[in-house]
Design a protein around this motif. Sequence first.
Motif, PDB file in Angstrom:
ATOM      1  N   ASP A 144      -4.162 -10.899  11.589  1.00 24.39           N
ATOM      2  CA  ASP A 144      -2.934 -10.302  12.117  1.00 24.39           C
ATOM      3  C   ASP A 144      -2.037  -9.810  10.988  1.00 24.39           C
ATOM      4  OD1 ASP A 144      -3.790 -10.859  14.678  1.00 24.39           O
ATOM      5  OD2 ASP A 144      -2.455 -12.596  14.968  1.00 24.39           O
ATOM      6  N   LEU A 145      -1.896 -10.633   9.940  1.00 23.21           N
ATOM      7  CA  LEU A 145      -1.067 -10.234   8.804  1.00 23.21           C
ATOM      8  C   LEU A 145      -1.644  -8.996   8.108  1.00 23.21           C
ATOM      9  CD1 LEU A 145      -0.132 -13.685   7.215  1.00 23.21           C
ATOM     10  CD2 LEU A 145       1.408 -12.087   8.366  1.00 23.21           C
ATOM     11  N   HIS A 146      -2.952  -8.922   7.992  1.00 21.50           N
ATOM     12  CA  HIS A 146      -3.592  -7.760   7.388  1.00 21.50           C
ATOM     13  C   HIS A 146      -3.297  -6.497   8.210  1.00 21.50           C
ATOM     14  CE1 HIS A 146      -6.441  -5.409   5.095  1.00 21.50           C
ATOM     15  NE2 HIS A 146      -7.014  -5.020   6.232  1.00 21.50           N
ATOM     16  N   GLN A 147      -3.405  -6.634   9.543  1.00 20.46           N
ATOM     17  CA  GLN A 147      -3.116  -5.482  10.411  1.00 20.46           C
ATOM     18  C   GLN A 147      -1.655  -5.066  10.284  1.00 20.46           C
ATOM     19  OE1 GLN A 147      -4.356  -6.776  14.293  1.00 20.46           O
ATOM     20  NE2 GLN A 147      -6.496  -6.214  13.968  1.00 20.46           N
ATOM     21  N   GLN A 148      -0.756  -6.050  10.226  1.00 21.61           N
ATOM     22  CA  GLN A 148       0.665  -5.731  10.076  1.00 21.61           C
ATOM     23  C   GLN A 148       0.927  -5.062   8.727  1.00 21.61           C
ATOM     24  OE1 GLN A 148       2.809  -9.385  10.718  1.00 21.61           O
ATOM     25  NE2 GLN A 148       2.230  -9.497  12.884  1.00 21.61           N
ATOM     26  N   ARG A 149       0.242  -5.537   7.703  1.00 20.43           N
ATOM     27  CA  ARG A 149       0.401  -4.919   6.378  1.00 20.43           C
ATOM     28  C   ARG A 149      -0.053  -3.468   6.409  1.00 20.43           C
ATOM     29  NH1 ARG A 149      -2.400  -4.077   1.472  1.00 20.43           N
ATOM     30  NH2 ARG A 149      -1.079  -4.443  -0.341  1.00 20.43           N
ATOM     31  N   GLN A 150      -1.201  -3.246   7.047  1.00 16.61           N
ATOM     32  CA  GLN A 150      -1.701  -1.881   7.142  1.00 16.61           C
ATOM     33  C   GLN A 150      -0.718  -0.998   7.904  1.00 16.61           C
ATOM     34  OE1 GLN A 150      -4.311  -0.635   5.530  1.00 16.61           O
ATOM     35  NE2 GLN A 150      -4.612  -2.674   4.645  1.00 16.61           N
ATOM     36  N   SER A 151      -0.155  -1.538   8.981  1.00 13.78           N
ATOM     37  CA  SER A 151       0.840  -0.778   9.761  1.00 13.78           C
ATOM     38  C   SER A 151       2.067  -0.461   8.926  1.00 13.78           C
ATOM     39  CB  SER A 151       1.257  -1.560  11.005  1.00 13.78           C
ATOM     40  OG  SER A 151       0.172  -1.723  11.869  1.00 13.78           O
ATOM     41  N   LEU A 152       2.535  -1.473   8.164  1.00 16.72           N
ATOM     42  CA  LEU A 152       3.715  -1.263   7.315  1.00 16.72           C
ATOM     43  C   LEU A 152       3.430  -0.240   6.213  1.00 16.72           C
ATOM     44  CD1 LEU A 152       5.096  -4.890   6.967  1.00 16.72           C
ATOM     45  CD2 LEU A 152       6.176  -2.980   8.151  1.00 16.72           C
ATOM     46  N   LEU A 153       2.247  -0.324   5.609  1.00 17.98           N
ATOM     47  CA  LEU A 153       1.889   0.649   4.572  1.00 17.98           C
ATOM     48  C   LEU A 153       1.826   2.061   5.148  1.00 17.98           C
ATOM     49  CD1 LEU A 153      -0.840  -1.287   2.542  1.00 17.98           C
ATOM     50  CD2 LEU A 153       1.485  -0.721   1.811  1.00 17.98           C
ATOM     51  N   HIS A 154       1.244   2.172   6.332  1.00 20.14           N
ATOM     52  CA  HIS A 154       1.176   3.484   6.981  1.00 20.14           C
ATOM     53  C   HIS A 154       2.586   3.996   7.304  1.00 20.14           C
ATOM     54  CE1 HIS A 154      -0.418   6.782   9.310  1.00 20.14           C
ATOM     55  NE2 HIS A 154       0.336   6.413  10.359  1.00 20.14           N
ATOM     56  N   ALA A 155       3.448   3.100   7.815  1.00 15.29           N
ATOM     57  CA  ALA A 155       4.830   3.482   8.117  1.00 15.29           C
ATOM     58  C   ALA A 155       5.551   3.886   6.829  1.00 15.29           C
ATOM     59  CB  ALA A 155       5.551   2.334   8.800  1.00 15.29           C
ATOM     60  N   ASN A 156       5.314   3.156   5.756  1.00 14.87           N
ATOM     61  CA  ASN A 156       5.933   3.484   4.477  1.00 14.87           C
ATOM     62  C   ASN A 156       5.499   4.870   4.013  1.00 14.87           C
ATOM     63  OD1 ASN A 156       7.320   3.066   1.995  1.00 14.87           O
ATOM     64  ND2 ASN A 156       5.345   2.617   1.045  1.00 14.87           N
ATOM     65  N   ASP A 157       4.213   5.147   4.096  1.00 13.20           N
ATOM     66  CA  ASP A 157       3.725   6.465   3.692  1.00 13.20           C
ATOM     67  C   ASP A 157       4.366   7.567   4.533  1.00 13.20           C
ATOM     68  OD1 ASP A 157       2.173   5.282   1.778  1.00 13.20           O
ATOM     69  OD2 ASP A 157       0.302   5.366   2.948  1.00 13.20           O
ATOM     70  N   THR A 158       4.470   7.304   5.825  1.00 10.64           N
ATOM     71  CA  THR A 158       5.068   8.292   6.728  1.00 10.64           C
ATOM     72  C   THR A 158       6.521   8.517   6.371  1.00 10.64           C
ATOM     73  OG1 THR A 158       3.565   7.579   8.474  1.00 10.64           O
ATOM     74  CG2 THR A 158       5.490   8.866   9.153  1.00 10.64           C
ATOM     75  N   VAL A 159       7.271   7.428   6.170  1.00  8.55           N
ATOM     76  CA  VAL A 159       8.685   7.552   5.821  1.00  8.55           C
ATOM     77  C   VAL A 159       8.826   8.262   4.479  1.00  8.55           C
ATOM     78  CG1 VAL A 159      10.739   6.225   5.156  1.00  8.55           C
ATOM     79  CG2 VAL A 159       9.454   5.597   7.191  1.00  8.55           C
ATOM     80  N   PHE A 160       8.008   7.896   3.542  1.00 12.08           N
ATOM     81  CA  PHE A 160       8.069   8.508   2.224  1.00 12.08           C
ATOM     82  C   PHE A 160       7.833  10.015   2.313  1.00 12.08           C
ATOM     83  CE2 PHE A 160       6.156   9.713  -1.877  1.00 12.08           C
ATOM     84  CZ  PHE A 160       7.215   9.382  -2.704  1.00 12.08           C
TER      85      PHE A 160
END
Length: 184
Positions: free
Chosen positions: A127-143
Amino acid sequence: MKQKRQKFSEIKAGLDDAESLIRKMDLEARSLQPNVKAVLLAKLREYKSDLNNLKSEHKRLASANSNQAARDDLLESGMADAMSVSANQRGRLMMSTERLNESSDRIKESRRTMRETEELGVSILQDLHQQRQSLLHANDTVFLLLKVPYRHHLLTGKFEGKDEKEINEERRKKEQVKEIKMLF
């Protein structure tokens, strides 16, 4: 066993009575005339000899019987002790077996708990890995979203319709994303 002891006591009493009678006969024979006296004293010597043989035999048998009785008593008490010890050992063995079974059950329960905990840990890590991937994807999108207007701002000095408050909000979000990345 009790009857044997009683018989030995009766025989001992009979031998004592016989000895007493022989002594009395000896005294009486000594008081008689010499020709009768010699014959009677010879007979009394035979009786004394027979009595001494009987006493020796009685003593030997009594000693053997007493040894046998002592042996039997020892064996009986030894058997009772052995049975008592055996029952005691059996009881301790049963208690040890019961404790061993309880320990085995506790070990099985501990292993089951360990497997459940491990499965839960793996699930949480996934679950933490999936959340990390989601956060990284969100970060890339925001960036990417922030990157285009910010570059334009540097080149032109204009905010493309965004006021300073929005720009500061975007910067704050970008810093939060960086902090989140640092956690992982």
